[in-house]
Design a protein around this motif. Structure first.
Motif, PDB file in Angstrom:
ATOM      1  N   LEU A 132       0.858  -1.182   0.000  1.00  0.00           N
ATOM      2  CA  LEU A 132       0.000   0.000   0.000  1.00  0.00           C
ATOM      3  C   LEU A 132       0.891   1.228   0.000  1.00  0.00           C
ATOM      4  CD1 LEU A 132      -3.134   0.796   2.144  1.00  0.00           C
ATOM      5  CD2 LEU A 132      -1.183   2.353   2.200  1.00  0.00           C
ATOM      6  N   GLY A 133       0.685   2.102  -0.960  1.00  0.00           N
ATOM      7  CA  GLY A 133       1.475   3.318  -1.020  1.00  0.00           C
ATOM      8  C   GLY A 133       0.623   4.507  -1.404  1.00  0.00           C
ATOM      9  N   TYR A 134       0.984   5.664  -0.877  1.00  0.00           N
ATOM     10  CA  TYR A 134       0.276   6.911  -1.166  1.00  0.00           C
ATOM     11  C   TYR A 134       1.221   7.883  -1.851  1.00  0.00           C
ATOM     12  CZ  TYR A 134      -1.729  11.540  -0.171  1.00  0.00           C
ATOM     13  OH  TYR A 134      -2.191  12.833  -0.264  1.00  0.00           O
ATOM     14  N   SER A 135       0.813   8.419  -2.998  1.00  0.00           N
ATOM     15  CA  SER A 135       1.553   9.464  -3.689  1.00  0.00           C
ATOM     16  C   SER A 135       2.984   8.982  -3.999  1.00  0.00           C
ATOM     17  CB  SER A 135       1.517  10.745  -2.845  1.00  0.00           C
ATOM     18  OG  SER A 135       1.932  11.876  -3.572  1.00  0.00           O
ATOM     19  N   ASN A 136       4.010   9.582  -3.422  1.00  0.00           N
ATOM     20  CA  ASN A 136       5.374   9.132  -3.679  1.00  0.00           C
ATOM     21  C   ASN A 136       5.551   7.667  -3.306  1.00  0.00           C
ATOM     22  OD1 ASN A 136       8.530   9.295  -2.233  1.00  0.00           O
ATOM     23  ND2 ASN A 136       8.260   9.716  -4.411  1.00  0.00           N
TER      24      ASN A 136
ATOM     25  N   ALA B  94       4.791   1.092  -7.424  1.00  0.00           N
ATOM     26  CA  ALA B  94       4.515   0.788  -8.832  1.00  0.00           C
ATOM     27  C   ALA B  94       5.807   0.526  -9.591  1.00  0.00           C
ATOM     28  CB  ALA B  94       3.740   1.941  -9.474  1.00  0.00           C
ATOM     29  N   ALA B  95       6.832   1.322  -9.320  1.00  0.00           N
ATOM     30  CA  ALA B  95       8.106   1.154 -10.015  1.00  0.00           C
ATOM     31  C   ALA B  95       8.701  -0.221  -9.735  1.00  0.00           C
ATOM     32  CB  ALA B  95       9.081   2.260  -9.607  1.00  0.00           C
ATOM     33  N   VAL B  96       8.582  -0.691  -8.499  1.00  0.00           N
ATOM     34  CA  VAL B  96       9.049  -2.040  -8.162  1.00  0.00           C
ATOM     35  C   VAL B  96       8.258  -3.080  -8.951  1.00  0.00           C
ATOM     36  CG1 VAL B  96       9.137  -3.770  -6.323  1.00  0.00           C
ATOM     37  CG2 VAL B  96       9.959  -1.448  -5.882  1.00  0.00           C
ATOM     38  N   ALA B  97       6.943  -2.886  -9.026  1.00  0.00           N
ATOM     39  CA  ALA B  97       6.095  -3.853  -9.736  1.00  0.00           C
ATOM     40  C   ALA B  97       6.419  -3.901 -11.227  1.00  0.00           C
ATOM     41  CB  ALA B  97       4.623  -3.506  -9.528  1.00  0.00           C
ATOM     42  N   PHE B  98       6.778  -2.757 -11.813  1.00  0.00           N
ATOM     43  CA  PHE B  98       7.143  -2.750 -13.233  1.00  0.00           C
ATOM     44  C   PHE B  98       8.402  -3.578 -13.485  1.00  0.00           C
ATOM     45  CE2 PHE B  98       5.430   1.890 -13.373  1.00  0.00           C
ATOM     46  CZ  PHE B  98       4.127   1.426 -13.400  1.00  0.00           C
ATOM     47  N   GLU B  99       9.316  -3.573 -12.521  1.00  0.00           N
ATOM     48  CA  GLU B  99      10.592  -4.260 -12.687  1.00  0.00           C
ATOM     49  C   GLU B  99      10.572  -5.704 -12.188  1.00  0.00           C
ATOM     50  OE1 GLU B  99      13.185  -3.055 -14.315  1.00  0.00           O
ATOM     51  OE2 GLU B  99      12.021  -1.238 -14.728  1.00  0.00           O
TER      52      GLU B  99
ATOM     53  N   HIS C 109      -3.345   7.603  -5.268  1.00  0.00           N
ATOM     54  CA  HIS C 109      -2.885   8.830  -5.934  1.00  0.00           C
ATOM     55  C   HIS C 109      -1.492   8.660  -6.550  1.00  0.00           C
ATOM     56  CE1 HIS C 109      -6.196  11.338  -4.140  1.00  0.00           C
ATOM     57  NE2 HIS C 109      -6.178  10.315  -3.304  1.00  0.00           N
ATOM     58  N   PRO C 110      -1.307   7.643  -7.389  1.00  0.00           N
ATOM     59  CA  PRO C 110      -0.011   7.465  -8.037  1.00  0.00           C
ATOM     60  C   PRO C 110       0.182   8.484  -9.154  1.00  0.00           C
ATOM     61  CG  PRO C 110      -1.567   5.873  -8.906  1.00  0.00           C
ATOM     62  CD  PRO C 110      -2.279   6.612  -7.800  1.00  0.00           C
ATOM     63  N   LEU C 111       1.438   8.762  -9.468  1.00  0.00           N
ATOM     64  CA  LEU C 111       1.779   9.615 -10.605  1.00  0.00           C
ATOM     65  C   LEU C 111       2.938   8.963 -11.351  1.00  0.00           C
ATOM     66  CD1 LEU C 111       1.578  12.155 -12.335  1.00  0.00           C
ATOM     67  CD2 LEU C 111       3.114  13.293 -10.713  1.00  0.00           C
ATOM     68  N   ILE C 112       2.628   8.361 -12.486  1.00  0.00           N
ATOM     69  CA  ILE C 112       3.636   7.707 -13.319  1.00  0.00           C
ATOM     70  C   ILE C 112       3.687   8.487 -14.637  1.00  0.00           C
ATOM     71  CG2 ILE C 112       4.355   5.551 -14.423  1.00  0.00           C
ATOM     72  CD1 ILE C 112       4.361   5.465 -11.353  1.00  0.00           C
ATOM     73  N   PRO C 113       4.593   9.473 -14.734  1.00  0.00           N
ATOM     74  CA  PRO C 113       4.601  10.357 -15.898  1.00  0.00           C
ATOM     75  C   PRO C 113       5.420   9.825 -17.069  1.00  0.00           C
ATOM     76  CG  PRO C 113       6.139  11.182 -14.279  1.00  0.00           C
ATOM     77  CD  PRO C 113       5.524   9.921 -13.697  1.00  0.00           C
ATOM     78  N   TRP C 114       5.515   8.513 -17.185  1.00  0.00           N
ATOM     79  CA  TRP C 114       6.180   7.893 -18.328  1.00  0.00           C
ATOM     80  C   TRP C 114       5.402   6.629 -18.669  1.00  0.00           C
ATOM     81  CZ3 TRP C 114       7.731   6.800 -13.380  1.00  0.00           C
ATOM     82  CH2 TRP C 114       7.992   5.461 -13.057  1.00  0.00           C
TER      83      TRP C 114
ATOM     84  N   ILE D 201      -6.352   1.159  -7.613  1.00  0.00           N
ATOM     85  CA  ILE D 201      -5.899   2.538  -7.736  1.00  0.00           C
ATOM     86  C   ILE D 201      -6.981   3.435  -7.174  1.00  0.00           C
ATOM     87  CG2 ILE D 201      -5.271   4.392  -9.330  1.00  0.00           C
ATOM     88  CD1 ILE D 201      -4.319   2.238 -11.298  1.00  0.00           C
ATOM     89  N   THR D 202      -6.597   4.346  -6.268  1.00  0.00           N
ATOM     90  CA  THR D 202      -7.557   5.338  -5.772  1.00  0.00           C
ATOM     91  C   THR D 202      -7.041   6.718  -6.154  1.00  0.00           C
ATOM     92  OG1 THR D 202      -6.561   5.638  -3.571  1.00  0.00           O
ATOM     93  CG2 THR D 202      -8.148   3.830  -3.832  1.00  0.00           C
TER      94      THR D 202
END
Length: 199
Positions: free
Chosen positions: A98-102, A108-113, A125-130, A145-146
């Motif tokens: 569970l993570g909020y914002s940063n 999410a970055a860990v999950a992508f890798e 409130h994730p922000l993935i600008p790529w 995702i909330t």
């Protein structure tokens, strides 16, 4: 990599529940919330090891929504190693994040890798600008995702793009919107409770 953490030992055979704070938060921000959601789980909450003018973060940025991608890559690898070690220490076969914002962004970055590390992800409130690279390992992962419809920090179109990406990878994605901004609404808490209850 070592982090300052808050830790609660759970019962044998229970999942590991990881929580990640937002910018300026700390290891206490969601630790007790996770314990309330899954009282028997092991709970570990690491504090971000980057200081932005005194505010704790998990990776560097050069401006609002502008990430230092090299630093993010380095710290994503370190966080993945940390999660792997904590799973082994707890003897947990499954993990929930569970993570909020940063905190949502590093999760999410860990999950992508390394999508095999965390089974269920709650991204507040994730922000993935790529646009992340395709990741077939996300198939079947449960992801909530909330977000706020008028969030000035995490714009709704980018939230929708992230949800579309995850869905395209075969993840089981649920998106919960509230009508406000970057704040955490009570309806999000309810959505998270329901998501955990459906495990």
């Amino acid at each position: 990599m070592s982090y300052i953490t808050k830790h609660k030992e759970g019962a044998a055979g229970q999942p590991l529940f990881l929580t990640f704070h937002g910018t300026g938060g700390d290891e206490s921000q969601f630790h007790d919330f996770a314990s309330q959601l899954l009282p028997q789980a092991h709970v570990i909450s690491p504090r971000g090891d980057v200081s932005e003018h005194g505010a704790n973060r998990y990776f560097r940025r050069t401006g609002e929504g502008v990430y230092d991608m090299d630093d993010l890559a380095t710290r994503t690898k370190a966080m993945a190693s940390f999660i792997n070690a904590e799973k082994a220490e707890a003897g947990a076969d499954t993990a929930i994040g569970l993570g909020y914002s940063n905190g949502a962004n590093i999760l999410a970055a860990v999950a992508f890798e390394q999508p095999d590390l965390v089974d269920d992800l709650i991204l507040m409130h994730p922000l993935i600008p790529w646009t992340p690279a395709p990741q077939p390992g996300l198939k079947g992962r449960r992801i909530l995702i909330t977000a706020g419809e008028r969030d000035p920090i995490c714009p709704a179109p980018l939230t929708k793009a992230l949800a579309d990406y995850l869905t395209a990878q075969g993840a089981d994605v649920t998106v919960h919107w509230h009508s406000g901004g970057h704040e955490i609404a009570q309806s999000e808490v309810t959505a998270i409770t329901d998501f955990i209850g459906a495990r």
